[in-house]
Design a protein around this motif. Structure first.
Motif, mmCIF file in Angstrom:
data_model
loop_
_atom_site.group_PDB
_atom_site.id
_atom_site.type_symbol
_atom_site.label_atom_id
_atom_site.label_comp_id
_atom_site.label_asym_id
_atom_site.label_seq_id
_atom_site.Cartn_x
_atom_site.Cartn_y
_atom_site.Cartn_z
ATOM 1 N N TRP A 22 1.919 6.663 -6.898
ATOM 2 C CA TRP A 22 0.843 7.614 -7.227
ATOM 3 C C TRP A 22 1.333 9.052 -7.062
ATOM 4 C CZ3 TRP A 22 -3.241 8.687 -9.762
ATOM 5 C CH2 TRP A 22 -4.028 9.770 -9.407
ATOM 6 N N VAL A 57 2.380 1.708 -3.498
ATOM 7 C CA VAL A 57 1.394 2.219 -4.464
ATOM 8 C C VAL A 57 1.166 3.712 -4.239
ATOM 9 C CG1 VAL A 57 -1.031 2.092 -5.161
ATOM 10 C CG2 VAL A 57 0.283 -0.009 -4.852
ATOM 11 N N SER A 72 0.831 -1.206 0.000
ATOM 12 C CA SER A 72 0.000 0.000 0.000
ATOM 13 C C SER A 72 0.865 1.256 0.000
ATOM 14 C CB SER A 72 -0.914 -0.014 1.225
ATOM 15 O OG SER A 72 -1.616 1.194 1.316
#
Length: 78
Positions: free
Chosen positions: A12, A8, A5
């Motif tokens: 992003w 990611v 997580s």
């Protein structure tokens, strides 16, 4: 799962930063291209009036003329 997580989210933020950077860069290129064709030193058209006319002397190379120009430079702040 926590590491995936976080990875990611990092990817992003990286793509968001790159997108904003590219948008800003191409925006500046667009503005630069728009003002390339703008000729700001052309003679004005219409009823334009010359605002400043330097004083005319018989001998423009003399020191008094330079001193007057220096005082004008200081007073106008240019």
């Amino acid at each position: 799962m926590y590491n995936l997580s976080r990875f990611v989210q990092t990817i992003w933020i990286f793509f968001l930063f790159m997108g904003c950077t590219l948008l800003f860069y191409y925006g500046i290129l667009w503005v630069s291209d728009e003002y390339k064709e703008y000729h700001r030193y052309d003679e004005p058209q219409g009823k334009a009036v010359k605002v400043f006319q330097p004083s005319l002397r018989e001998n423009p190379g003399e020191n008094v003329y330079l001193f007057d120009r220096f005082l004008l430079f200081i007073s106008e702040g240019e």
